[in-house]
Scaffold this active site. Structure first.
Site, PDB file in Angstrom:
ATOM      1  N   HIS A 170       0.838  -1.208   0.000  1.00  0.00           N
ATOM      2  CA  HIS A 170       0.000   0.000   0.000  1.00  0.00           C
ATOM      3  C   HIS A 170       0.875   1.262   0.000  1.00  0.00           C
ATOM      4  O   HIS A 170       0.604   2.217  -0.728  1.00  0.00           O
ATOM      5  CB  HIS A 170      -0.863   0.068   1.275  1.00  0.00           C
ATOM      6  CG  HIS A 170      -1.860  -1.031   1.437  1.00  0.00           C
ATOM      7  ND1 HIS A 170      -1.933  -1.815   2.560  1.00  0.00           N
ATOM      8  CD2 HIS A 170      -2.859  -1.472   0.616  1.00  0.00           C
ATOM      9  CE1 HIS A 170      -2.918  -2.681   2.445  1.00  0.00           C
ATOM     10  NE2 HIS A 170      -3.490  -2.507   1.270  1.00  0.00           N
ATOM     11  N   SER A 192      -2.755  -7.696   2.924  1.00  0.00           N
ATOM     12  CA  SER A 192      -2.936  -7.641   4.386  1.00  0.00           C
ATOM     13  C   SER A 192      -3.320  -9.022   4.911  1.00  0.00           C
ATOM     14  O   SER A 192      -2.851  -9.439   5.975  1.00  0.00           O
ATOM     15  CB  SER A 192      -4.026  -6.629   4.746  1.00  0.00           C
ATOM     16  OG  SER A 192      -3.722  -5.365   4.236  1.00  0.00           O
ATOM     17  N   ARG A 240      -2.019  -5.700  -8.540  1.00  0.00           N
ATOM     18  CA  ARG A 240      -0.905  -6.614  -8.282  1.00  0.00           C
ATOM     19  C   ARG A 240      -0.738  -7.617  -9.415  1.00  0.00           C
ATOM     20  O   ARG A 240       0.292  -7.690 -10.049  1.00  0.00           O
ATOM     21  CB  ARG A 240      -1.127  -7.354  -6.956  1.00  0.00           C
ATOM     22  CG  ARG A 240      -0.849  -6.496  -5.752  1.00  0.00           C
ATOM     23  CD  ARG A 240      -1.347  -7.131  -4.504  1.00  0.00           C
ATOM     24  NE  ARG A 240      -2.774  -7.358  -4.588  1.00  0.00           N
ATOM     25  CZ  ARG A 240      -3.543  -7.666  -3.561  1.00  0.00           C
ATOM     26  NH1 ARG A 240      -3.011  -7.817  -2.374  1.00  0.00           N
ATOM     27  NH2 ARG A 240      -4.836  -7.842  -3.710  1.00  0.00           N
ATOM     28  N   LYS A 274     -15.268  -8.201   3.983  1.00  0.00           N
ATOM     29  CA  LYS A 274     -14.152  -8.581   4.863  1.00  0.00           C
ATOM     30  C   LYS A 274     -14.501  -8.407   6.336  1.00  0.00           C
ATOM     31  O   LYS A 274     -15.288  -7.530   6.693  1.00  0.00           O
ATOM     32  CB  LYS A 274     -12.933  -7.710   4.537  1.00  0.00           C
ATOM     33  CG  LYS A 274     -12.331  -8.012   3.177  1.00  0.00           C
ATOM     34  CD  LYS A 274     -11.095  -7.187   2.942  1.00  0.00           C
ATOM     35  CE  LYS A 274     -10.462  -7.496   1.582  1.00  0.00           C
ATOM     36  NZ  LYS A 274      -9.410  -6.535   1.226  1.00  0.00           N
TER      37      LYS A 274
HETATM   38  O1  PNS Z   1      -8.526  -2.860   0.158  1.00  0.00           O
HETATM   39  P1  PNS Z   1      -9.828  -3.347  -0.423  1.00  0.00           P
HETATM   40  O2  PNS Z   1     -10.611  -4.163   0.597  1.00  0.00           O
HETATM   41  O3  PNS Z   1      -9.666  -4.077  -1.726  1.00  0.00           O
HETATM   42  O4  PNS Z   1     -10.675  -2.034  -0.754  1.00  0.00           O
HETATM   43  C1  PNS Z   1     -11.994  -2.132  -1.228  1.00  0.00           C
HETATM   44  C2  PNS Z   1     -12.743  -0.810  -0.952  1.00  0.00           C
HETATM   45  C3  PNS Z   1     -12.758  -0.540   0.559  1.00  0.00           C
HETATM   46  C4  PNS Z   1     -12.040   0.321  -1.676  1.00  0.00           C
HETATM   47  C5  PNS Z   1     -14.181  -0.990  -1.506  1.00  0.00           C
HETATM   48  O5  PNS Z   1     -14.815  -2.054  -0.848  1.00  0.00           O
HETATM   49  C6  PNS Z   1     -15.010   0.295  -1.356  1.00  0.00           C
HETATM   50  O6  PNS Z   1     -14.890   1.186  -2.176  1.00  0.00           O
HETATM   51  N1  PNS Z   1     -15.827   0.388  -0.280  1.00  0.00           N
HETATM   52  C7  PNS Z   1     -16.645   1.529  -0.020  1.00  0.00           C
HETATM   53  C8  PNS Z   1     -18.117   1.250  -0.369  1.00  0.00           C
HETATM   54  C9  PNS Z   1     -18.358   1.383  -1.859  1.00  0.00           C
HETATM   55  O7  PNS Z   1     -18.205   2.440  -2.442  1.00  0.00           O
HETATM   56  N2  PNS Z   1     -18.715   0.262  -2.493  1.00  0.00           N
HETATM   57  C10 PNS Z   1     -18.955   0.221  -3.907  1.00  0.00           C
HETATM   58  C11 PNS Z   1     -17.658   0.130  -4.686  1.00  0.00           C
HETATM   59  S1  PNS Z   1     -17.890  -0.938  -6.008  1.00  0.00           S
END
Ligand code: PNS
Length: 162
Positions: free
Chosen positions: A17, A128, A90, A41
């Site tokens: 990150h 993570s 990645r 998650k």
């Molecule tokens: O590190 P991650 O878990 O891959 O990040 C995913 C994240 C937190 C960026 C994604 O789940 C997100 O944007 N969550 C906020 C809610 C939202 O906007 N959901 C719709 C996105 S498709």
């Protein structure tokens, strides 16, 4: 002034990150690292704890802000007048999920572009979840996370065992 959002769960932040955040900070005037909820998650750390670990880990980068949010990423981005969402890619395995999120976000707000940065080769495998798993199984996690993060992961593992 250009603003980018680096969103993620950051549960907790890894060197992978940090690499993406650092590189985004060279492209955009301001980078807001947004700790968001990923409903898929089960986090180990609260949003505040994750923000604190990020603060400690990227304190040397001047044009960075750390924020937390529990709504839609595009709403957060619009509230902060962001030009782009920056995500690290990645491997091919990331692509489908990231592509789906980028298209959904574009449908929700077409003003905000998603920009993908390719992860550095040494961070290709890093996540993570993998770091937490290595820690749980007694492996050395020092190559993957800053010392402050390592301490908190090990503390959490001790708490889980008691
Ligand atoms: O590190 P991650 O878990 O891959 O990040 C995913 C994240 C937190 C960026 C994604 O789940 C997100 O944007 N969550 C906020 C809610 C939202 O906007 N959901 C719709 C996105 S498709």
């Amino acid at each position: 002034m250009s603003t980018a959002i680096c969103p993620g769960s950051f549960d907790p932040v890894t060197y992978g990150h940090i690499d993406i955040i650092k590189r985004a900070s060279k492209i955009f005037d301001k980078v807001i690292v947004a700790v968001l909820v990923n409903v898929a998650k089960n986090p180990w750390f609260t949003i505040e704890e994750r923000m604190e670990l990020l603060r400690k880990s990227v304190s040397d980068i001047p044009n960075i802000e750390i924020a937390g949010f529990d709504g839609l990423l595009v709403d957060f981005a619009a509230e902060h007048d962001a030009d782009a969402i920056v995500k690290g890619l990645r491997a091919v395995s990331d692509f489908e999920y990231e592509f789906q999120m980028a298209l959904t976000n574009n449908k929700l707000n077409s003003e905000i572009e998603t920009v993908f940065l390719t992860t550095s080769a040494e961070n290709m495998y890093l996540s993570s979840s993998i770091v937490k798993q290595v820690g749980l199984l007694g492996g050395d996690i020092s190559p993957f996370v800053p010392e402050c993060v390592q301490d908190e992961i090990l503390k959490r593992i001790r708490q889980r065992r008691n």
